[in-house]
Every structure is written in structure tokens, then in C-alpha cells.
Design a protein around this motif. Structure first.
Motif, PDB file in Angstrom:
ATOM      1  N   LEU A 178       8.050  23.094 -55.308  1.00  0.00           N
ATOM      2  CA  LEU A 178       6.633  22.743 -55.187  1.00  0.00           C
ATOM      3  C   LEU A 178       5.712  23.700 -55.949  1.00  0.00           C
ATOM      4  O   LEU A 178       4.816  23.265 -56.681  1.00  0.00           O
ATOM      5  CB  LEU A 178       6.240  22.690 -53.696  1.00  0.00           C
ATOM      6  N   ALA A 179       5.907  24.998 -55.792  1.00  0.00           N
ATOM      7  CA  ALA A 179       4.991  25.962 -56.420  1.00  0.00           C
ATOM      8  C   ALA A 179       5.016  25.806 -57.943  1.00  0.00           C
ATOM      9  O   ALA A 179       3.965  25.790 -58.596  1.00  0.00           O
ATOM     10  CB  ALA A 179       5.361  27.385 -56.012  1.00  0.00           C
ATOM     11  N   LYS A 180       6.219  25.660 -58.505  1.00  0.00           N
ATOM     12  CA  LYS A 180       6.355  25.470 -59.960  1.00  0.00           C
ATOM     13  C   LYS A 180       5.620  24.217 -60.425  1.00  0.00           C
ATOM     14  O   LYS A 180       4.852  24.252 -61.398  1.00  0.00           O
ATOM     15  CB  LYS A 180       7.853  25.357 -60.305  1.00  0.00           C
ATOM     16  N   ILE A 181       5.838  23.110 -59.719  1.00  0.00           N
ATOM     17  CA  ILE A 181       5.241  21.831 -60.124  1.00  0.00           C
ATOM     18  C   ILE A 181       3.717  21.885 -59.985  1.00  0.00           C
ATOM     19  O   ILE A 181       2.976  21.454 -60.866  1.00  0.00           O
ATOM     20  CB  ILE A 181       5.811  20.676 -59.269  1.00  0.00           C
ATOM     21  N   ARG A 182       3.260  22.466 -58.889  1.00  0.00           N
ATOM     22  CA  ARG A 182       1.820  22.560 -58.666  1.00  0.00           C
ATOM     23  C   ARG A 182       1.161  23.389 -59.762  1.00  0.00           C
ATOM     24  O   ARG A 182       0.087  23.053 -60.251  1.00  0.00           O
ATOM     25  CB  ARG A 182       1.548  23.160 -57.284  1.00  0.00           C
ATOM     26  N   GLY A 183       1.844  24.461 -60.160  1.00  0.00           N
ATOM     27  CA  GLY A 183       1.309  25.297 -61.231  1.00  0.00           C
ATOM     28  C   GLY A 183       1.158  24.524 -62.534  1.00  0.00           C
ATOM     29  O   GLY A 183       0.124  24.616 -63.215  1.00  0.00           O
ATOM     30  N   VAL A 184       2.173  23.742 -62.869  1.00  0.00           N
ATOM     31  CA  VAL A 184       2.132  22.952 -64.102  1.00  0.00           C
ATOM     32  C   VAL A 184       0.980  21.949 -64.059  1.00  0.00           C
ATOM     33  O   VAL A 184       0.199  21.817 -65.009  1.00  0.00           O
ATOM     34  CB  VAL A 184       3.480  22.222 -64.319  1.00  0.00           C
ATOM     35  N   ILE A 185       0.880  21.242 -62.935  1.00  0.00           N
ATOM     36  CA  ILE A 185      -0.154  20.197 -62.836  1.00  0.00           C
ATOM     37  C   ILE A 185      -1.554  20.824 -62.867  1.00  0.00           C
ATOM     38  O   ILE A 185      -2.473  20.308 -63.522  1.00  0.00           O
ATOM     39  CB  ILE A 185       0.070  19.348 -61.558  1.00  0.00           C
ATOM     40  N   ALA A 186      -1.716  21.962 -62.210  1.00  0.00           N
ATOM     41  CA  ALA A 186      -3.023  22.637 -62.220  1.00  0.00           C
ATOM     42  C   ALA A 186      -3.366  23.122 -63.624  1.00  0.00           C
ATOM     43  O   ALA A 186      -4.497  22.944 -64.096  1.00  0.00           O
ATOM     44  CB  ALA A 186      -3.018  23.801 -61.223  1.00  0.00           C
ATOM     45  N   ASP A 187      -2.388  23.726 -64.306  1.00  0.00           N
ATOM     46  CA  ASP A 187      -2.613  24.194 -65.693  1.00  0.00           C
ATOM     47  C   ASP A 187      -3.060  23.061 -66.605  1.00  0.00           C
ATOM     48  O   ASP A 187      -3.878  23.261 -67.510  1.00  0.00           O
ATOM     49  CB  ASP A 187      -1.310  24.762 -66.289  1.00  0.00           C
TER      50      ASP A 187
END
Lengths: 233, 233
Positions: A178-187
Motif C-alpha cells: 500500500l505505501a509504495k502504491i500510494r506514493g506513486v499515485i500521489a507523485d
């Protein structure tokens, strides 16, 4: 005459999201088979529980939770041998599959082992993708829109490239990624268009804007990202 | 109290691929709604036919077959107004939707019009994608594979780019775009891995290698392309 192996999709989890065909096959089964965690707990069996007849023979495949191939392959080898024995004895076997058997389903490992020799029939099921869209109240794709389905374990750079070039996106198997995916989507600036869903259709269902998703997600969680479906008003 | 609008997925076409929840809602409906061709023929209604109670009120939305927006928008405006009148009168309305309401479903146009004012519940259905995979005996995606869903009407250059960069591909709404799509897939060297399916799950179902597909395809046809799913033997 050998029996028929049925790979039966059970849908996302709610007992009444089984198809009529799946329900009839399970209610009339003499032999069922299903994957379970080591120790015996089975999500697939729990979905179908109310329909399983008393006295049915149960072939339980205890599949270790690991990213190594060999232990899981061994479990499917053993399960396939037990299923083959029942089919050879002329019994039909109903294999219970979460979601849809051919959509990220472990049934395909049995299919690869058994379809060369036996008649295998697939009963498609409701996938978690449309169950999550229904739970979130978010249309997935319309008209000529594209949908990209990505597993959360993909490397960050690949997720980034795929999400950037996509229209609607469904990210499966979020869990510890989750943290990895959320970071990508936020970026990429898409966080406001992303919804987090866990355990769609179950009593424990959770639907949240991605920005409010919990720190740790269960395996059965998904992120839907729709960049701007046109509602045709 | 206003009624509830149910957007009910009916699955790919076989009457027993409805979910138990969809069947119960239809059997108990007092008002149903569905899209139809101009003249009144409705695939959605035909799927649910055996479950529709006698004496039910039927709201028929005759949607013109055209790529222009305005005539279809007008049809959904009119249908939404009729549905709103029933909901305002306290009746629940069950809207019959081919496949899944939020997966290339016209229900989303009603959803956009009515969900701001009324309680709308979505019942997900089996999509044509997994129904076609079941018909073809071809697992779609496993483990960390990606799935790309493309509508056939997309321009040739875009289809080419998207198919080239994809793993598993499902191409929807093939119909009159068959020759274009087949050309792209053949040019890319993937023809041997592609399957053509029309009317999945219906008596008239057809499954063929893409190279043997007919010259003209019906609207309800699909091409599945799997570049090499690993069966984990």
C-alpha cells in the motif's frame, strides 16, 4: 467414464453474489475441492458454506503463503492427484474458487495439470474489480475507455509507468504494498481520484479515499483510479 | 420515503449466470427498467426473462444505435425521468444491465443522472471478459501479470501501441472492427496466441482461433490475447 471437473467462481465474498449455476453445482456436489491456508482455514469454503451438502467428500489443498514456487506447486500436485483419483472413479468434482477461476485464480494451476486428461468446465464468477467498483459507487470504464489491471507487487518503476499511461486503473493485491502504491499515485497527482476498498461485499467492507486508507492493508484490498470517466450527462 | 434504484448486473447472457442477489431482486420487483433497441428488442430483458414477475411495470429505454451522443443522451434523460417518478412514488426500481453495470455499461448514464438525488445500489455481475476466458478455456492472468482491456473502436495506431506493451489483452466490442484488430495482432506476430469469441455463454457461442474468425463479427464479440501465461506446473 471419468467425472467432470468444475472450476466454480464464487465471486468476491458475499454468499448471494454466487451465480445460480455455481449454487446449483455446489448444492448437488458429492466431491468438492478448495484451497486453504496451512491449518485449514479457507475463504473459498466460507463463501459457499451454506450451500455445501452434508456428507460431501472434501479435498483440501493447504497452500503455504510464500512467494517461493516449490511449496505451492507441491500443494497443487498433491491436490491434482486427489482430484484425478475422484474423476477416475467417475465422480464429478466441484472446485471452489474465490472470485473467478481464470482471473488471478489459483484454479489455473489445477487446470494446467488436469485439463490435458479430463473434461474441465469453468463457471465464471463476479470479480473483485467490479465488486469494488460497485462498493465504491465508481463506474470503471465507459464507451472507448481503457482499463488497466495491475498487481500491487509490481516494482515501483513499472507501476509508475503503467499508471501514468493508463486511463482507468485497478490495482489488485494491495496488502503490504500500500505505501509504495500510494506514493506513486500521489507523485503522479492522481490521489484525489483514487479509492481504497478492502473486503468488498463482505460485512467488513471498507471504502475510503486513498488519502485516508489505513497504514496496513489486508491482502484482499484494491485501489481504483479513474482519471475522469465522462458520465454523459 | 423515496424508493431505491438497483443497477443489477445480469452477466454475459446465460440465464443461470445471474447472481443469486440479482435473481432475488428481479423476482420481487414491482418496477423494472432496461435499455432496448429502437423497436423494443432488449438483450438485457431476454437474459432475465424467466424471472420477471407477471404484472410488473416496465420502463423501456429505447436507445438509438449511433455514435452521436445527443440521441442516446435524450433516451437516458427520458428514462431517468420515468425512473425518478417511480422512485418519488416510493417504489424500488430494478434496472436490468447486461454484464456488469459499471463495466462498459449504459447504466452509468442513469447513475450520473439519478445518484445525486436517490439511493442507488449496484449489484455487480459476471463480465464478458471472464465469461469469454471460461468459454475459450484460457486463463486470463495469474500472479503478477497485467491485464489490459481495450475497446475495439480505438484507432489502429493506439491499439497497436497498447497491445505491443501489454501482457494479457482483452479486446471488447470487436464487431465491425475485426479486420483492423486482426491486422494489428498479425503484424505484431501474436495471431497464434489470440482467440475469437462471440456470444459467450449463449447457445450461439462461437470460439475460434483468431485466424479462423469470420469476416464480420457481431457486436458481442471479443478477442483474448495471452502472450504466455505461466501455468506453474
Amino acid at each position: 467414464m471419468s467425472g467432470i471437473l468444475y472450476g466454480v467462481g464464487l465471486g468476491p465474498g458475499a454468499a448471494d453474489l454466487l451465480t445460480l449455476r455455481a449454487a446449483r453445482l455446489i448444492e448437488n456436489a458429492k466431491v468438492i475441492a478448495y484451497p486453504a491456508l496451512v491449518g485449514g482455514s479457507s475463504f473459498a469454503r466460507s463463501i459457499a458454506e451454506d450451500l455445501i451438502p452434508a456428507g460431501v467428500q472434501e479435498i483440501v489443498m493447504e497452500v503455504p503463503m510464500t512467494t517461493e514456487r516449490k511449496p505451492a506447486q507441491d500443494a497443487y500436485d498433491k491436490g491434482a492427484a486427489e482430484i484425478a483419483a475422484a474423476l477416475d472413479a467417475g465422480e464429478n468434482v466441484v472446485c471452489l474458487c474465490e472470485g473467478d477461476p481464470f482471473f488471478y485464480g489459483s484454479f489455473m494451476y489445477l487446470y494446467a495439470r488436469l485439463s490435458p486428461k479430463f473434461d474441465v468446465q469453468i463457471v465464471p464468477g463476479v470479480t473483485s474489480i467490479t465488486a469494488c467498483a460497485a462498493a465504491a459507487g465508481r463506474p470503471l470504464v465507459a464507451r472507448n475507455e481503457r482499463l488497466t489491471v495491475l498487481p500491487g507487487p509490481l516494482p515501483e518503476a513499472e507501476l509508475r509507468a503503467r499508471i501514468e499511461g493508463a486511463e482507468s486503473v485497478a490495482i489488485m493485491k494491495v496488502g503490504r504494498h500500500l505505501a509504495k502504491i500510494r506514493g506513486v499515485i500521489a507523485d503522479l497527482g492522481f490521489e484525489a481520484q483514487a479509492t481504497y476498498i478492502e473486503r468488498a461485499s463482505l460485512d467488513a467492507q471498507v471504502v475510503l479515499p486513498l488519502s485516508e486508507a489505513p497504514e496496513s492493508a489486508p491482502y484482499f484490498s484494491m485501489i481504483l483510479l479513474t482519471k475522469g470517466a465522462d458520465p454523459w450527462l
